[in-house]
Design an enzyme around this catalytic site. Structure first.
Site, PDB file in Angstrom:
ATOM      1  CE  LYS A  71     -19.836 -33.142  14.050  1.00 42.36           C
ATOM      2  NZ  LYS A  71     -20.105 -32.581  12.693  1.00 42.36           N
ATOM      3  CB  SER A 131     -23.700 -31.906  12.924  1.00 43.33           C
ATOM      4  OG  SER A 131     -22.539 -32.114  12.130  1.00 43.33           O
ATOM      5  CB  SER A 147     -21.532 -29.691  10.114  1.00 41.71           C
ATOM      6  OG  SER A 147     -22.773 -30.263   9.796  1.00 41.71           O
TER       7      SER A 147
END
Length: 600
Positions: free
Chosen positions: A71, A145, A169
């Site tokens: 990420k 996310s 997330s």
């Protein structure tokens, strides 16, 4: 793309890391960078890394040649970190600790993935780099996310990926893309080199197709890091899971009144089917009051913890608010509404809720919840971005606040073709046991891996731990047997009966003289060939063993016992002098048979 399949192909010579990496870059060039990726490692650099690995000893690297993604709030040396906000971008000189550890284990980084800006969201739509969608239907959100990280795995672009998880997330995107989503205990994986959302709560999470893969990645990624102020070294017995080796275990399910699917008509039946399958695996469903957990979840965004998000980027938001995603800016700017007094009031409330929820854990070993109540289309999220995001966090937001571990797993497909998912939640540092139970349940509920048509049954299963995580196996032969007067000394310490067995033939058995309550004693005699003596094998949390042993009176002692299958466990023995005045009862084969003979 699972780890075992790639390693088998490498070993057989059917594939090599260079070919695998080249094929991934061919796909990225064909399909485009967006919306999955924010940036990628240059092809020539990744290929050079693959060739470098091919010259090394494959067997010493647990993640040899395995492609992965991270990420884009996780630092990679000499690559921009954007947190999905171009105005925030910086280029770090060194990689996050977790990235360095995975590369040291032989993994090959492909790139950095799209995300909800500043890790604020569970939808995957709050980004200027394009909106990721579920691999099963482009109209539906991917979840966030850690949106790009989940889609990269579900699309077979990488074998595993890293996300972050503060409010869910690392779990919600797993549900929407048919993946395993591991949210380990806070501090189990270093967050050094990770852009904080809520620094006291943040976790690095793992997306994988199977619990087996997630377990291998966890082993390589976890460990204490002195550079991370929130890194934790688990104490002896931390996360002890004696239930994991027992024939039965208890799992908590919310009362119907508090199990809310927010109008979804398909997920309730899939959740009930999951309850039935977990029961078939030996689970006993225990209804519990979810309300204090929901009250804790409410504090995350409706309380002063949002100020921690502000603290992470205070200077930046003061100067660049107009360059942020409007929804993210609105949420984080809400920190201005909270004072230090508000924080302490909320902290006091959280401790009260922690006490109430701890009491609930006395009644079950793991908790089974829907990962998210329902999903939404991208259009539906745009209509009500904050409200519908909040719904997605119903069953995830409390987990980090209450210092729990969680594994999200696929739980079947809906009639409309979208995946459903559930989460197993356990005490801090129980992720190893949760992964093993998740693997069993996953295989009951799903057939394919991620968004592919590859079969789950062809991927390796996780083998049970012996002893269960954080435990010691203790064999008892007399007053500690089930139903006997000292059995409470095991159950009060959280011990669980694993199995009934016999010793090897090399033991004599005595009813000892002048003991209260009456006790037997085992004496090992290597040349003796007897019938074997009945024992119960219990899993005892390792941090309770000391107090248990303290209570063992002379002439009894704790030593190593050999069972009939040749395995060794800790158990009760007696000093030979202690058999004086006693009665040999070896021929009866066990203490229960001896007690029964007294009543004849």
């Amino acid at each position: 793309m699972d780890i075992a399949a790639l390693h088998a192909a490498y070993a057989a010579g059917d594939q090599n890391p260079t070919c695998v990496i080249e094929a991934i870059y061919d796909r990225i060039e064909k399909e485009g960078l967006r919306p999955v990726w924010i940036s990628i490692v240059p092809r020539e650099q990744a290929v050079a890394r693959a060739k470098e690995l091919e010259a090394q000893n494959r067997t010493t690297l647990p993640l040899f040649g395995i492609p992965f993604a991270v990420k884009d709030n996780i630092d990679v040396a000499e690559m921009q970190t954007t947190a999905a906000c171009p105005a925030y971008a910086y280029t770090p000189a060194e990689s996050a600790t977790v990235v360095a550890r995975l590369e040291a284990a032989g993994a090959i980084l492909i790139g950095k993935t799209n995300m909800d800006q500043f890790a604020t969201g569970l939808v995957g739509t709050r980004t200027p780099y394009g909106i990721c969608s579920s691999v099963f239907n482009a109209k539906y959100i991917s979840g966030g996310s850690s949106a790009g990280s989940a889609v990269a795995v579900a699309s077979s672009l990488v074998t595993f990926s890293l996300g972050t998880d503060t409010a869910g997330s690392g779990r919600v995107p797993a549900m929407f893309n048919n993946l395993i989503g591991l949210k380990p205990t806070r501090g189990a994986i270093s967050t050094h080199g990770v852009v904080p959302a809520c620094k006291t709560l943040d976790c690095v999470s793992i997306f994988a197709e199977t619990a087996h893969d997630a377990s291998l990645v966890l082993a390589a990624a976890s460990g204490f890091d002195a550079n991370d102020a929130y890194s934790r070294q688990p104490e002896v017995g931390a996360g002890a899971s004696p239930w994991a080796g027992a024939p039965t275990f208890r799992f908590g399910v919310p009362s119907d009144a508090l199990l809310n699917f927010f109008g979804d008509a398909q997920n309730p039946a899939l959740y009930q089917a999951t309850v039935e399958q977990l029961t078939a695996l030996g689970g006993v469903a225990v209804e519990f009051d979810l309300q204090p957990f929901l009250d804790a979840a409410h504090l995350l965004y409706k309380g002063p913890w949002v100020a921690e998000r502000y603290a992470a980027i205070a200077k930046f938001i003061g100067e660049h608010k107009a360059e942020m995603d409007p929804t993210v800016a609105t949420i984080i700017s809400g920190a201005a509404n909270y004072s230090a007094v508000d924080y302490f009031d909320a902290a006091y409330k959280l401790e009260t809720l922690r006490r109430r929820t701890a009491a609930a854990w006395q009644n079950f070993d793991v908790m089974l919840l829907p990962t998210a109540p329902r999903t939404f289309t991208i259009e539906e999220v745009a209509e009500k971005p904050i409200e519908r995001n909040s719904i997605l966090g119903t069953y995830t937001n409390f987990v980090n606040l209450l210092d729990l571990a969680a594994v999200a797993l696929p739980a079947g497909m809906r009639p409309d073709g979208l995946p459903f998912g559930v989460t197993l939640i356990g005490q801090a540092f129980s992720e190893t046991a949760l992964l093993k139970l998740s693997d069993k349940l996953h295989r009951k509920l799903a057939t394919t891996l991620g968004g592919s048509d590859r079969k789950l049954e062809e991927a390796p299963a996780l083998t049970p731990s012996t002893p269960p995580h954080g435990c010691l196996l203790m064999a008892v032969v007399g007053a500690h047997l089930s139903g006997q007067p000292l059995n409470w000394q095991l159950t009060q310490r959280g011990g669980k009966l694993i199995k009934t067995s016999k010793t090897s033939p090399h033991y004599r058995f005595y009813a000892l003289a002048k003991t209260t309550p009456p006790k037997p004693g085992l004496v090992r005699e290597p040349s003796f060939n007897g019938p074997g003596i009945e024992v119960e094998v219990w899993a005892l949390p390792a941090n309770t063993v000391g107090t248990f042993v303290e209570g063992v009176p002379q002439p009894l002692s704790i030593g190593t016992l050999e069972l009939e299958d040749g395995s060794l466990v800790t158990g009760f023995l007696v000093e030979p002098v202690g058999t004086e005045g006693g009665l040999e009862i070896t021929q009866l084969g066990g203490w229960r048979n001896y007690l029964a003979s007294l009543n004849k």
